[in-house]
Design a protein around this motif. Structure first.
Motif, PDB file in Angstrom:
ATOM      1  N   ASN A 160      34.848  52.512  -2.957  1.00  0.00           N
ATOM      2  CA  ASN A 160      33.930  52.378  -1.830  1.00  0.00           C
ATOM      3  C   ASN A 160      34.517  51.387  -0.842  1.00  0.00           C
ATOM      4  O   ASN A 160      35.442  50.649  -1.162  1.00  0.00           O
ATOM      5  CB  ASN A 160      32.522  51.961  -2.270  1.00  0.00           C
ATOM      6  N   LEU A 184      33.101  48.898   2.597  1.00  0.00           N
ATOM      7  CA  LEU A 184      32.028  48.453   3.475  1.00  0.00           C
ATOM      8  C   LEU A 184      32.649  47.643   4.607  1.00  0.00           C
ATOM      9  O   LEU A 184      33.298  46.620   4.366  1.00  0.00           O
ATOM     10  CB  LEU A 184      31.005  47.615   2.710  1.00  0.00           C
ATOM     11  N   TYR A 244      29.148  56.852   5.912  1.00  0.00           N
ATOM     12  CA  TYR A 244      27.909  56.530   6.603  1.00  0.00           C
ATOM     13  C   TYR A 244      28.208  55.599   7.771  1.00  0.00           C
ATOM     14  O   TYR A 244      28.923  54.611   7.621  1.00  0.00           O
ATOM     15  CB  TYR A 244      26.912  55.849   5.655  1.00  0.00           C
ATOM     16  N   ARG A 262      20.393  50.674  -0.562  1.00  0.00           N
ATOM     17  CA  ARG A 262      21.320  50.484  -1.693  1.00  0.00           C
ATOM     18  C   ARG A 262      21.901  51.809  -2.189  1.00  0.00           C
ATOM     19  O   ARG A 262      22.992  51.845  -2.727  1.00  0.00           O
ATOM     20  CB  ARG A 262      20.640  49.709  -2.804  1.00  0.00           C
ATOM     21  N   TYR A 309      23.063  54.101  -0.449  1.00  0.00           N
ATOM     22  CA  TYR A 309      24.197  54.481   0.390  1.00  0.00           C
ATOM     23  C   TYR A 309      25.516  53.873  -0.084  1.00  0.00           C
ATOM     24  O   TYR A 309      26.566  54.306   0.342  1.00  0.00           O
ATOM     25  CB  TYR A 309      23.959  54.065   1.843  1.00  0.00           C
ATOM     26  N   PHE A 310      25.446  52.872  -0.940  1.00  0.00           N
ATOM     27  CA  PHE A 310      26.656  52.159  -1.332  1.00  0.00           C
ATOM     28  C   PHE A 310      27.141  52.557  -2.725  1.00  0.00           C
ATOM     29  O   PHE A 310      27.636  51.738  -3.484  1.00  0.00           O
ATOM     30  CB  PHE A 310      26.428  50.645  -1.238  1.00  0.00           C
ATOM     31  N   SER A 362      31.818  55.932  -1.412  1.00  0.00           N
ATOM     32  CA  SER A 362      31.126  55.832  -0.131  1.00  0.00           C
ATOM     33  C   SER A 362      31.865  54.848   0.770  1.00  0.00           C
ATOM     34  O   SER A 362      32.382  53.838   0.310  1.00  0.00           O
ATOM     35  CB  SER A 362      29.668  55.392  -0.308  1.00  0.00           C
ATOM     36  N   CYS A 363      31.920  55.194   2.031  1.00  0.00           N
ATOM     37  CA  CYS A 363      32.509  54.338   3.052  1.00  0.00           C
ATOM     38  C   CYS A 363      31.442  54.143   4.113  1.00  0.00           C
ATOM     39  O   CYS A 363      30.941  55.107   4.679  1.00  0.00           O
ATOM     40  CB  CYS A 363      33.740  55.000   3.679  1.00  0.00           C
ATOM     41  N   SER A 364      31.088  52.896   4.359  1.00  0.00           N
ATOM     42  CA  SER A 364      30.028  52.593   5.313  1.00  0.00           C
ATOM     43  C   SER A 364      30.543  51.671   6.403  1.00  0.00           C
ATOM     44  O   SER A 364      31.153  50.638   6.116  1.00  0.00           O
ATOM     45  CB  SER A 364      28.848  51.929   4.608  1.00  0.00           C
ATOM     46  N   LEU A 419      22.191  43.474   2.946  1.00  0.00           N
ATOM     47  CA  LEU A 419      23.460  44.195   2.824  1.00  0.00           C
ATOM     48  C   LEU A 419      24.357  43.546   1.770  1.00  0.00           C
ATOM     49  O   LEU A 419      24.386  42.319   1.648  1.00  0.00           O
ATOM     50  CB  LEU A 419      24.188  44.218   4.176  1.00  0.00           C
ATOM     51  N   PRO A 420      25.116  44.366   1.047  1.00  0.00           N
ATOM     52  CA  PRO A 420      26.056  43.802   0.070  1.00  0.00           C
ATOM     53  C   PRO A 420      27.267  43.166   0.764  1.00  0.00           C
ATOM     54  O   PRO A 420      27.422  43.251   1.985  1.00  0.00           O
ATOM     55  CB  PRO A 420      26.476  45.026  -0.757  1.00  0.00           C
ATOM     56  N   GLU A 467      30.629  42.657   2.384  1.00  0.00           N
ATOM     57  CA  GLU A 467      31.530  43.525   3.130  1.00  0.00           C
ATOM     58  C   GLU A 467      32.965  43.335   2.637  1.00  0.00           C
ATOM     59  O   GLU A 467      33.308  42.285   2.114  1.00  0.00           O
ATOM     60  CB  GLU A 467      31.441  43.237   4.634  1.00  0.00           C
TER      61      GLU A 467
END
Length: 157
Positions: free
Chosen positions: A32, A34, A81, A100, A102-103, A107-109, A121-122, A124
């Motif tokens: 993932n 972020l 996302y 949560r 979404y992560f 996943s790439c946000s 938010l978690p 980054e």
């Protein structure tokens, strides 16, 4: 942590930087990613994200999620996302939308205006600041994790 500032000549260079980050994400086979995006309105946050989304394989339009809060792109095996938290009035709203979820793995946000989600938010991996520099843009990439540092190392090599 590692930090680098580069000049992006134009919109095409901004899209290319997004595509380069996508290529690196695939090359490293990250579980993932972020990314927090900072910059004034019109500084190129959505343009950079468009390059990333296209670099991950999306063929259609990439629009700003200003009114929808999030635009999802299912690019198997990746889930990408693009968040725009500009209109968020309270970080708790993110909990109500199931942020949560979404992560998850693969996943790439990319999150514009991440300060609006503070405390929810978690951590980054990468912080990207975009600034005007006459007709160009300055992009500063700051690693917040070892994963972010790997990305910067590959961009600068």
């Amino acid at each position: 942590m590692k930090e680098v500032t580069l000049t992006l000549a134009d919109e095409r260079a901004t899209v290319a930087m997004g595509k380069q980050i996508a290529d690196i994400t695939k090359q490293l086979n990250l579980d993932n990613l972020l990314v927090f995006l900072n910059g004034d309105l019109g500084a190129g946050k959505t343009t950079l994200t468009r390059g990333f989304v296209q670099g991950m394989g999306h063929k259609g339009n990439v629009k700003s999620p200003t009114y929808t809060l999030v635009e999802p792109y299912e690019l198997l095996p990746w889930h990408v996302y693009h968040f725009d938290l500009y209109r968020l009035s309270d970080p708790e709203e993110l909990e109500y939308m199931g942020i949560r979820d979404y992560f998850a793995l693969k996943s790439c946000s990319f999150i514009e205006w991440p300060e609006k989600g503070a405390g929810i938010l978690p951590q980054e991996d990468l912080i990207i600041d975009l600034q005007y520099n006459n007709n160009q843009r300055l992009i500063t990439l700051l690693a917040a994790t070892s994963q972010g540092e790997q990305i910067i190392n590959l961009i600068t090599n």
